[in-house]
Design a protein around this motif. Sequence first.
Motif, mmCIF file in Angstrom:
data_model
loop_
_atom_site.group_PDB
_atom_site.id
_atom_site.type_symbol
_atom_site.label_atom_id
_atom_site.label_comp_id
_atom_site.label_asym_id
_atom_site.label_seq_id
_atom_site.Cartn_x
_atom_site.Cartn_y
_atom_site.Cartn_z
ATOM 1 N N ASP A 31 0.831 -1.201 0.000
ATOM 2 C CA ASP A 31 0.000 0.000 0.000
ATOM 3 C C ASP A 31 0.870 1.258 0.000
ATOM 4 O OD1 ASP A 31 -2.275 -1.542 0.008
ATOM 5 O OD2 ASP A 31 -2.642 -1.366 2.167
ATOM 6 N N THR A 32 1.937 1.228 0.783
ATOM 7 C CA THR A 32 2.857 2.364 0.835
ATOM 8 C C THR A 32 3.525 2.581 -0.518
ATOM 9 O OG1 THR A 32 3.294 1.990 3.190
ATOM 10 C CG2 THR A 32 4.909 3.308 1.954
ATOM 11 N N ALA A 33 3.943 1.478 -1.157
ATOM 12 C CA ALA A 33 4.590 1.581 -2.467
ATOM 13 C C ALA A 33 3.638 2.145 -3.514
ATOM 14 C CB ALA A 33 5.109 0.208 -2.905
ATOM 15 N N VAL A 34 2.376 1.714 -3.459
ATOM 16 C CA VAL A 34 1.372 2.228 -4.400
ATOM 17 C C VAL A 34 1.179 3.727 -4.200
ATOM 18 C CG1 VAL A 34 -1.078 2.193 -5.002
ATOM 19 C CG2 VAL A 34 0.154 0.040 -4.697
ATOM 20 N N ASP A 35 1.063 4.144 -2.948
ATOM 21 C CA ASP A 35 0.871 5.572 -2.656
ATOM 22 C C ASP A 35 2.056 6.398 -3.153
ATOM 23 O OD1 ASP A 35 -1.536 4.994 -1.453
ATOM 24 O OD2 ASP A 35 -0.741 5.004 0.594
ATOM 25 N N GLU A 36 3.270 5.891 -2.937
ATOM 26 C CA GLU A 36 4.465 6.618 -3.367
ATOM 27 C C GLU A 36 4.527 6.731 -4.887
ATOM 28 O OE1 GLU A 36 7.596 4.388 -1.605
ATOM 29 O OE2 GLU A 36 7.415 5.361 0.374
ATOM 30 N N ALA A 37 4.188 5.642 -5.581
ATOM 31 C CA ALA A 37 4.222 5.669 -7.037
ATOM 32 C C ALA A 37 3.180 6.639 -7.590
ATOM 33 C CB ALA A 37 3.981 4.263 -7.597
ATOM 34 N N GLN A 38 2.005 6.625 -7.011
ATOM 35 C CA GLN A 38 0.949 7.523 -7.479
ATOM 36 C C GLN A 38 1.273 8.982 -7.183
ATOM 37 O OE1 GLN A 38 -2.600 5.896 -5.635
ATOM 38 N NE2 GLN A 38 -2.870 4.379 -7.273
ATOM 39 N N GLU A 39 1.892 9.234 -6.038
ATOM 40 C CA GLU A 39 2.288 10.603 -5.712
ATOM 41 C C GLU A 39 3.347 11.095 -6.699
ATOM 42 O OE1 GLU A 39 3.981 13.294 -1.973
ATOM 43 O OE2 GLU A 39 4.012 11.099 -1.837
ATOM 44 N N LEU A 40 4.288 10.229 -7.011
ATOM 45 C CA LEU A 40 5.307 10.591 -7.992
ATOM 46 C C LEU A 40 4.674 10.899 -9.347
ATOM 47 C CD1 LEU A 40 8.359 8.191 -7.477
ATOM 48 C CD2 LEU A 40 8.455 10.662 -7.697
ATOM 49 N N GLU A 41 3.749 10.049 -9.770
ATOM 50 C CA GLU A 41 3.086 10.269 -11.061
ATOM 51 C C GLU A 41 2.349 11.605 -11.078
ATOM 52 O OE1 GLU A 41 -0.346 8.330 -13.972
ATOM 53 O OE2 GLU A 41 0.474 7.146 -12.306
ATOM 54 N N GLN A 42 1.678 11.922 -10.001
ATOM 55 C CA GLN A 42 0.958 13.189 -9.924
ATOM 56 C C GLN A 42 1.918 14.377 -10.029
ATOM 57 O OE1 GLN A 42 -1.183 13.753 -6.252
ATOM 58 N NE2 GLN A 42 -2.330 15.512 -7.018
ATOM 59 N N LYS A 43 3.053 14.282 -9.340
ATOM 60 C CA LYS A 43 4.040 15.364 -9.384
ATOM 61 C C LYS A 43 4.621 15.514 -10.796
ATOM 62 C CE LYS A 43 4.134 16.518 -4.967
ATOM 63 N NZ LYS A 43 3.749 17.880 -4.491
ATOM 64 N N VAL A 44 4.865 14.390 -11.463
ATOM 65 C CA VAL A 44 5.397 14.441 -12.821
ATOM 66 C C VAL A 44 4.398 15.116 -13.759
ATOM 67 C CG1 VAL A 44 6.051 13.036 -14.821
ATOM 68 C CG2 VAL A 44 6.917 12.457 -12.554
#
Length: 279
Positions: free
Chosen positions: A62-75
């Motif tokens: 769950d933490t990894a998913v949140d981090e990946a999605q946050e990165l995608e949003q920032k990009v």
Amino acid sequence: MAYKSILTVLSDLRQLSVLENVGALTRRENGHLSVLCLGVDHSQTGYYFPGGTPYVFQEAMDTAVDEAQELEQKVRQELGPKADLCWSVESAVAQIGGVTNLVGMRARYSDLTILSQPYGQTATGDAEAITEAAMFEGGCPVLVLPDAKVSQEPAKRILIAWNQSSEAMTAVRRAIPLLRQAELVEITVIDPRRSGVEGNDPGAALARLLTRHGVKTEVAIIARTEPTISDQINRRAIDIDAELIVMGAYGHSRFREAILGGATRSMLEKAKVPVFMAR
């Protein structure tokens, strides 16, 4: 040949600063930038109390998913306003053992992978695995960017660290689009062996090959005066104002590099200018 499919992989918010440089290089090549936002699960099954593994695993994922999605949003926020850049972004999650295949598959269908430095004080925990996956599994040349800002224009002076190895030859062939844009390319040979395959004229055959591609070359044979080969290459790059270093990667095994060190690992940690590597 040109670099039309360019990949970069992000696994930490600290790496977002690389997007400006990657975007500039992609524009220059009139290519397409693919950004992979990677969430990595570092949990190790079997290390927890009986019955606890599923809960720990789910929390880590769950933490990894949140981090990946946050990165995608920032990009998307960073690249969205850049109408002159062709780009796409996706997020993915993998356990640490699955990073190699995930990144390797993306790199396999890319002309060039651009990454931040995998070693050093500013490196992220997964950067080493990502860099090696692109080169070994993806078979893709990698351009490693230091913290310094990269020029918007093609490198005018390029240093080729030439040691007559197959890895160095592969790097040179993959770098020809960049070499042809340079005003001068120096083939730097450090303490060559007379018993080498090029005999008493190291670098000459490579210079002829590149000249036929329209590359303006010079050969410099220098003595080793620094403690390591990487220090010598870095010093020479600074002396001639090189804006890019081209060299082969992992002439020794990755295990030996990890335990004993080597030119590849040291260059990836200490480089002051971008380094183009392939093997």
